[in-house]
Design a protein around this motif. Structure first.
Motif, PDB file in Angstrom:
ATOM      1  N   ARG A  28      77.036  38.151  65.868  1.00 51.22           N
ATOM      2  CA  ARG A  28      78.100  38.509  64.926  1.00 51.22           C
ATOM      3  C   ARG A  28      78.244  40.007  64.736  1.00 51.22           C
ATOM      4  O   ARG A  28      79.346  40.502  64.507  1.00 51.22           O
ATOM      5  CB  ARG A  28      77.825  37.851  63.566  1.00 51.22           C
ATOM      6  CG  ARG A  28      78.075  36.363  63.536  1.00 51.22           C
ATOM      7  CD  ARG A  28      77.762  35.787  62.178  1.00 51.22           C
ATOM      8  NE  ARG A  28      76.357  35.999  61.826  1.00 51.22           N
ATOM      9  CZ  ARG A  28      75.838  35.681  60.643  1.00 51.22           C
ATOM     10  NH1 ARG A  28      76.595  35.167  59.696  1.00 51.22           N
ATOM     11  NH2 ARG A  28      74.549  35.885  60.411  1.00 51.22           N
ATOM     12  N   ALA A  49      80.910  37.814  68.199  1.00 47.81           N
ATOM     13  CA  ALA A  49      81.551  36.539  67.866  1.00 47.81           C
ATOM     14  C   ALA A  49      80.754  35.822  66.807  1.00 47.81           C
ATOM     15  O   ALA A  49      79.537  35.968  66.715  1.00 47.81           O
ATOM     16  CB  ALA A  49      81.678  35.655  69.112  1.00 47.81           C
ATOM     17  N   ASP A  50      81.448  35.013  66.029  1.00 50.55           N
ATOM     18  CA  ASP A  50      80.822  34.067  65.120  1.00 50.55           C
ATOM     19  C   ASP A  50      80.860  32.719  65.817  1.00 50.55           C
ATOM     20  O   ASP A  50      81.923  32.111  65.958  1.00 50.55           O
ATOM     21  CB  ASP A  50      81.593  34.021  63.806  1.00 50.55           C
ATOM     22  CG  ASP A  50      81.013  33.012  62.810  1.00 50.55           C
ATOM     23  OD1 ASP A  50      80.084  32.265  63.183  1.00 50.55           O
ATOM     24  OD2 ASP A  50      81.517  32.967  61.666  1.00 50.55           O
ATOM     25  N   THR A  52      80.103  29.876  64.988  1.00 49.65           N
ATOM     26  CA  THR A  52      80.535  28.714  64.214  1.00 49.65           C
ATOM     27  C   THR A  52      82.051  28.565  64.193  1.00 49.65           C
ATOM     28  O   THR A  52      82.556  27.530  63.753  1.00 49.65           O
ATOM     29  CB  THR A  52      80.017  28.780  62.767  1.00 49.65           C
ATOM     30  OG1 THR A  52      80.591  29.906  62.093  1.00 49.65           O
ATOM     31  CG2 THR A  52      78.496  28.883  62.742  1.00 49.65           C
ATOM     32  N   ASP A  53      82.768  29.561  64.660  1.00 48.38           N
ATOM     33  CA  ASP A  53      84.224  29.439  64.808  1.00 48.38           C
ATOM     34  C   ASP A  53      84.514  28.427  65.911  1.00 48.38           C
ATOM     35  O   ASP A  53      83.985  28.550  67.020  1.00 48.38           O
ATOM     36  CB  ASP A  53      84.802  30.800  65.183  1.00 48.38           C
ATOM     37  CG  ASP A  53      86.320  30.810  65.253  1.00 48.38           C
ATOM     38  OD1 ASP A  53      86.910  29.806  65.719  1.00 48.38           O
ATOM     39  OD2 ASP A  53      86.914  31.819  64.855  1.00 48.38           O
ATOM     40  N   PRO A  54      85.356  27.419  65.655  1.00 52.70           N
ATOM     41  CA  PRO A  54      85.613  26.397  66.680  1.00 52.70           C
ATOM     42  C   PRO A  54      86.140  26.950  67.997  1.00 52.70           C
ATOM     43  O   PRO A  54      85.953  26.334  69.048  1.00 52.70           O
ATOM     44  CB  PRO A  54      86.647  25.483  66.013  1.00 52.70           C
ATOM     45  CG  PRO A  54      86.395  25.636  64.548  1.00 52.70           C
ATOM     46  CD  PRO A  54      86.003  27.078  64.369  1.00 52.70           C
ATOM     47  N   GLY A  55      86.780  28.113  67.977  1.00 51.65           N
ATOM     48  CA  GLY A  55      87.302  28.695  69.204  1.00 51.65           C
ATOM     49  C   GLY A  55      86.347  29.619  69.920  1.00 51.65           C
ATOM     50  O   GLY A  55      86.665  30.115  71.019  1.00 51.65           O
ATOM     51  N   ALA A  56      85.163  29.851  69.349  1.00 50.16           N
ATOM     52  CA  ALA A  56      84.258  30.852  69.919  1.00 50.16           C
ATOM     53  C   ALA A  56      83.726  30.452  71.281  1.00 50.16           C
ATOM     54  O   ALA A  56      83.595  31.298  72.179  1.00 50.16           O
ATOM     55  CB  ALA A  56      83.088  31.105  68.959  1.00 50.16           C
ATOM     56  N   ARG A  96      76.088  24.491  56.720  1.00 46.01           N
ATOM     57  CA  ARG A  96      75.865  25.750  57.454  1.00 46.01           C
ATOM     58  C   ARG A  96      74.791  25.572  58.515  1.00 46.01           C
ATOM     59  O   ARG A  96      74.924  26.078  59.640  1.00 46.01           O
ATOM     60  CB  ARG A  96      75.468  26.851  56.473  1.00 46.01           C
ATOM     61  CG  ARG A  96      75.254  28.219  57.127  1.00 46.01           C
ATOM     62  CD  ARG A  96      75.182  29.306  56.086  1.00 46.01           C
ATOM     63  NE  ARG A  96      74.021  29.171  55.216  1.00 46.01           N
ATOM     64  CZ  ARG A  96      72.841  29.756  55.455  1.00 46.01           C
ATOM     65  NH1 ARG A  96      72.673  30.508  56.538  1.00 46.01           N
ATOM     66  NH2 ARG A  96      71.841  29.619  54.609  1.00 46.01           N
ATOM     67  N   GLU A  99      76.340  23.480  61.400  1.00 49.13           N
ATOM     68  CA  GLU A  99      77.350  24.218  62.163  1.00 49.13           C
ATOM     69  C   GLU A  99      76.711  25.252  63.083  1.00 49.13           C
ATOM     70  O   GLU A  99      77.080  25.360  64.262  1.00 49.13           O
ATOM     71  CB  GLU A  99      78.336  24.904  61.204  1.00 49.13           C
ATOM     72  CG  GLU A  99      79.319  23.975  60.551  1.00 49.13           C
ATOM     73  CD  GLU A  99      80.360  23.434  61.531  1.00 49.13           C
ATOM     74  OE1 GLU A  99      80.671  24.122  62.525  1.00 49.13           O
ATOM     75  OE2 GLU A  99      80.863  22.321  61.299  1.00 49.13           O
ATOM     76  N   ALA A 104      77.531  24.519  67.018  1.00 47.05           N
ATOM     77  CA  ALA A 104      77.868  25.649  67.899  1.00 47.05           C
ATOM     78  C   ALA A 104      77.214  25.514  69.270  1.00 47.05           C
ATOM     79  O   ALA A 104      77.881  25.698  70.298  1.00 47.05           O
ATOM     80  CB  ALA A 104      77.497  26.973  67.236  1.00 47.05           C
TER      81      ALA A 104
END
Length: 244
Positions: A28, A49-50, A52-56, A96, A99, A104
């Motif tokens: 991150r 990147a994070d 946990t973002d669905p698009g990561a 959390r 995820e 992830a």
């Protein structure tokens, strides 16, 4: 690889690069990644990147593909812990942990596997924990997420056996990293012990009487990357705490 900004992830990144692999670093915090990149042989990609973002997962794999082609070695080192009594564990803490520590890695594994299967070669290594192998008090959410991660690894390994793709987990004990520093601080705050006393208590949890080093965890990751015959395993790096 994820979680590359410090601790185990940074150590693994350096070892993977020294073994001749081009390395993409993700975490991150861009400043931490830049610092690690300066210690990694070659010219690593720096990809904040994070996870946990669905698009990561797609964004990270796509960036690697544009630069170098399909991902060949995927190291899943991003993770965190939370400690509280079961009755005080909030829905937010539970979610959390799932995820970050389980969902992830699943998304990244799912995204990277098809190209590995097409190539007939791939290596996936997830950093789990001894908490994936036994129950521990005060870490129900963390332990559940790591048990799930080990289950994901085993299922994926069974499905991919014979394709040239291996999937393994490395299960460290208490490692001398910033994450353990946070654990020490939490123990000290909860119990009234000094940080030195709290750290010594963690050291005693491992039969060798000390914390594991990040480089020792990296040794196990490199073993998994180098071998075609090791798959579906949860490899303990814990000083003998869990004899599996």
């Amino acid at each position: 690889m994820t979680g590359a900004g410090r601790g185990i992830g940074a150590a693994v990144a350096r070892r993977i690069a020294a073994a001749g692999h081009a390395v993409a670093l993700s975490a991150r915090t861009e400043a931490e990644l830049a610092s690690v990149a300066g210690t990694v042989p070659g010219e690593p990609l720096v990809l904040p990147a994070d996870v946990t973002d669905p698009g990561a997962a797609d964004a990270l794999c796509s960036a690697v593909e544009r630069a170098w082609g399909p991902v060949e070695v995927l190291v899943l080192a991003a993770g965190a812990g939370v400690a509280s009594p079961l009755a005080d564990t909030s829905d937010a803490d539970w979610q959390r942990m799932l995820e970050l520590n389980l969902t992830a890695p699943f998304r990244l594994l799912r995204r990277a596997v098809p190209a590995m299967v097409d190539a007939g070669w791939g290596r996936i290594v997830a950093i789990a924990s001894v908490a994936a192998r036994r129950g521990e008090p005060l870490v129900a959410a963390y332990s559940a997420s790591k048990h799930g991660l080990l289950g994901l690894v085993r299922s994926a390994a069974a499905e991919l056996a014979g394709t040239g793709v291996t999937v393994n987990a490395v299960c460290p004990g208490y490692v001398d990293t910033p994450m353990t520093d946070a654990t020490v601080a939490a123990i000290a705050a909860r119990t009234g012990r000094t940080p030195q006393q709290a750290r010594a208590a963690l050291e005693r949890r491992q039969p060798i009487g000390r914390l594991i080093t990040a480089d020792e965890v990296a040794d196990a990751v490199l073993l998994c990357v180098g071998s075609a015959a090791i798959t579906g395993q949860g490899i303990e790096v814990d000083g003998g705490a869990v004899q599996a």
